[in-house]
Design an enzyme around this catalytic site. Structure first.
Site, PDB file in Angstrom:
ATOM      1  N   TYR A 135       0.819  -1.216   0.000  1.00  0.00           N
ATOM      2  CA  TYR A 135       0.000   0.000   0.000  1.00  0.00           C
ATOM      3  C   TYR A 135       0.853   1.267   0.000  1.00  0.00           C
ATOM      4  O   TYR A 135       0.354   2.362  -0.228  1.00  0.00           O
ATOM      5  CB  TYR A 135      -0.950   0.029   1.206  1.00  0.00           C
ATOM      6  CG  TYR A 135      -2.048  -1.025   1.148  1.00  0.00           C
ATOM      7  CD1 TYR A 135      -2.241  -1.800   0.011  1.00  0.00           C
ATOM      8  CD2 TYR A 135      -2.890  -1.233   2.222  1.00  0.00           C
ATOM      9  CE1 TYR A 135      -3.222  -2.768  -0.039  1.00  0.00           C
ATOM     10  CE2 TYR A 135      -3.888  -2.200   2.182  1.00  0.00           C
ATOM     11  CZ  TYR A 135      -4.041  -2.966   1.037  1.00  0.00           C
ATOM     12  OH  TYR A 135      -5.026  -3.923   0.975  1.00  0.00           O
ATOM     13  N   LYS A 190       3.446 -15.381   1.456  1.00  0.00           N
ATOM     14  CA  LYS A 190       3.422 -16.260   0.281  1.00  0.00           C
ATOM     15  C   LYS A 190       4.869 -16.536  -0.110  1.00  0.00           C
ATOM     16  O   LYS A 190       5.335 -16.121  -1.190  1.00  0.00           O
ATOM     17  CB  LYS A 190       2.662 -15.583  -0.872  1.00  0.00           C
ATOM     18  CG  LYS A 190       1.153 -15.529  -0.688  1.00  0.00           C
ATOM     19  CD  LYS A 190       0.447 -16.825  -1.013  1.00  0.00           C
ATOM     20  CE  LYS A 190       0.420 -17.097  -2.497  1.00  0.00           C
ATOM     21  NZ  LYS A 190      -0.190 -18.427  -2.791  1.00  0.00           N
ATOM     22  N   ASP A 222      -2.966 -18.006   1.243  1.00  0.00           N
ATOM     23  CA  ASP A 222      -4.162 -18.628   0.653  1.00  0.00           C
ATOM     24  C   ASP A 222      -4.663 -19.767   1.539  1.00  0.00           C
ATOM     25  O   ASP A 222      -5.871 -19.918   1.771  1.00  0.00           O
ATOM     26  CB  ASP A 222      -3.903 -19.103  -0.793  1.00  0.00           C
ATOM     27  CG  ASP A 222      -2.600 -19.873  -0.947  1.00  0.00           C
ATOM     28  OD1 ASP A 222      -1.761 -19.841  -0.020  1.00  0.00           O
ATOM     29  OD2 ASP A 222      -2.411 -20.514  -1.999  1.00  0.00           O
ATOM     30  N   ASP A 239      -5.226  -7.119   5.587  1.00  0.00           N
ATOM     31  CA  ASP A 239      -6.469  -6.431   5.224  1.00  0.00           C
ATOM     32  C   ASP A 239      -7.536  -7.469   4.869  1.00  0.00           C
ATOM     33  O   ASP A 239      -8.668  -7.445   5.368  1.00  0.00           O
ATOM     34  CB  ASP A 239      -6.165  -5.528   4.013  1.00  0.00           C
ATOM     35  CG  ASP A 239      -7.251  -4.515   3.736  1.00  0.00           C
ATOM     36  OD1 ASP A 239      -8.258  -4.521   4.454  1.00  0.00           O
ATOM     37  OD2 ASP A 239      -7.090  -3.714   2.802  1.00  0.00           O
ATOM     38  N   ASP A 268     -10.743  -9.099   7.466  1.00  0.00           N
ATOM     39  CA  ASP A 268     -12.156  -8.972   7.077  1.00  0.00           C
ATOM     40  C   ASP A 268     -12.822 -10.344   7.042  1.00  0.00           C
ATOM     41  O   ASP A 268     -13.985 -10.493   7.424  1.00  0.00           O
ATOM     42  CB  ASP A 268     -12.283  -8.309   5.700  1.00  0.00           C
ATOM     43  CG  ASP A 268     -12.484  -6.810   5.821  1.00  0.00           C
ATOM     44  OD1 ASP A 268     -12.121  -6.254   6.883  1.00  0.00           O
ATOM     45  OD2 ASP A 268     -12.997  -6.188   4.874  1.00  0.00           O
TER      46      ASP A 268
END
Ligand code: NAD
Length: 369
Positions: free
Chosen positions: A143, A193, A227, A251, A255
């Site tokens: 970001y 990852k 994942d 993020d 959620d």
């Protein structure tokens, strides 16, 4: 003599002021019944600040935030400011606050109180009693990484974002996660990852070194690909205690974890900065939900996420774990007693307004104190 803590209250927009009124009442209860005083000051942020000053966060408010012992924020944003220039949008005020205060660790607990387990989209036995903590790195990663934006590459338009982490940025957020785990169930999952990203390999290495050489041998560390973590969160979320991850994965995963608990109106968060020489960290506490323009001004908002954020403030900024427990237990008692705001309404329960939810919580605090 009681200690005085400076609280800056930034109620913001939409339902922000409504829920922060109830937070203020809880803070007043704590000040009245415990040996602590709160010097509470109000400020403007988001759309409210833009309307008053033409900017979503002015320098005076930012300075007050820097000087406060903790900042309590409601929510920012709403359709009223949809056409405002990007740099003045309500969200820009919140992002600037997080960036300027260098709040690099975002703590998002996902707890599912048994009374609300049936509100989750997952089976009750999968989520009932869930208690996990996601620690998301908040001020670096993709970001913020440079370079970013549009380019021309081999005659073609292309757009890039850059995932970037320094060793120090990974270490400081990992330290927060290990320290939290030590006070909980002593298990940390570090999520990246590493199978496909260079920065993932680096992240994994830095976290492993911290674990080995940083004095954390009492904590169990497991590595997991992002994942797989998303899948495990909906398959068997109770396997987790603390999850530490980067800005982007955090993020998304937080959620996902939020939905396990059934309602946005119940979820608190804390954002913490580095400790100064006196061991004090800059801190901002806010509910996970937004300004809910669809219900603003109707006295319908659930104030519990903001009140539980204040409980986190007591626990993490003021070392008042017993008082934080008191608020959390009172919230649980209110729900066990069948009191509900509209967002968590269930058949056979009593639907109440924002302020009646506040009244009910204070009554339970009186009983439990
Ligand atoms: P939202 O969280 O405001 O609302 C989503 C849904 O949940 C709505 O139906 C709302 O009524 C409900 N809801 C949210 N909080 C509730 C509460 N405490 N009690 C009862 N119901 C509640 O998300 P959104 O609709 O996507 O965004 C609305 C505005 O809020 C946008 O401008 C967005 O940018 C902003 N926003 C701000 C923050 C923040 O301040 N940290 C976070 C998310 C969204």
């Amino acid at each position: 003599m009681s200690d005085t803590k400076k609280l800056l209250i930034l109620a913001g927009d939409g339902i922000g002021p409504e829920v922060m009124t109830e937070v203020r009442r809880v803070a007043e209860w704590i000040a009245k019944n415990r040996t602590i005083n709160f010097d509470m000051e109000d400020g403007l942020v988001g759309g409210a600040a833009y309307d008053a000053h033409g900017t979503a966060l002015d320098d005076t408010t930012l300075q007050k935030a820097m000087d406060a012992d903790a900042v309590l924020l409601g929510a920012v944003g709403g359709p009223k400011w949809d056409d405002v220039a990007r740099e003045h949008r309500p969200e820009a005020g919140l992002l600037a606050l997080r960036k300027e205060m260098d709040l690099f660790a975002n703590l998002r607990p996902a707890t599912c109180l048994p009374a609300l387990a049936e509100a989750s989209t997952l089976r009750e036995e999968v989520v009932s009693g869930l208690d996990i903590m996601i620690v998301r790195e908040l001020t670096a990663g993709v970001y913020f990484g440079q370079p970013r934006g549009m380019q021309t590459y081999e005659g073609q338009e292309r757009c890039i974002d850059t995932q970037s982490y320094t060793k120090a940025e990974i270490e400081r957020v990992t330290e927060v996660a290990f320290d939290l785990a030590r006070k909980r169930n002593k298990l940390v999952h570090s999520v990246e990852k590493a199978n496909v990203m260079e920065s993932g390999i680096f992240w994994r290495g830095v976290v492993s070194d911290m674990h080995k050489n940083g004095g954390y041998s009492d904590i169990e560390l497991q590595h997991m690909y992002a994942d797989n973590c998303a899948m495990q969160l909906v398959r068997n979320p109770k396997q987790f205690d603390v999850i530490v991850t980067d800005n982007l994965f955090g993020d998304i995963l937080s959620d996902c974890a939020a939905m396990l608990t059934g309602s946005l109106g119940m979820l608190p968060s804390a954002s913490l900065g580095a400790k100064d020489a006196n061991g004090k960290a800059k801190a901002l506490y806010e509910p996970v939900h937004g300004s809910a323009p669809d219900i603003a001004g109707q006295g319908m908002a659930n104030p519990l996420a903001s009140i539980l954020s204040f409980a986190m403030c007591l626990r993490y900024s003021f070392d008042m774990g017993a008082e934080a427990d008191l608020i959390e237990n009172a919230a649980q008692a209110v729900l066990n007693g069948g009191i509900r705001t509209a967002d968590i309404m269930q058949k056979g329960k009593a639907k109440v307004s924002t302020s009646v939810m506040g009244d009910s919580l204070l009554r339970e605090m009186d009983k439990l104190a």
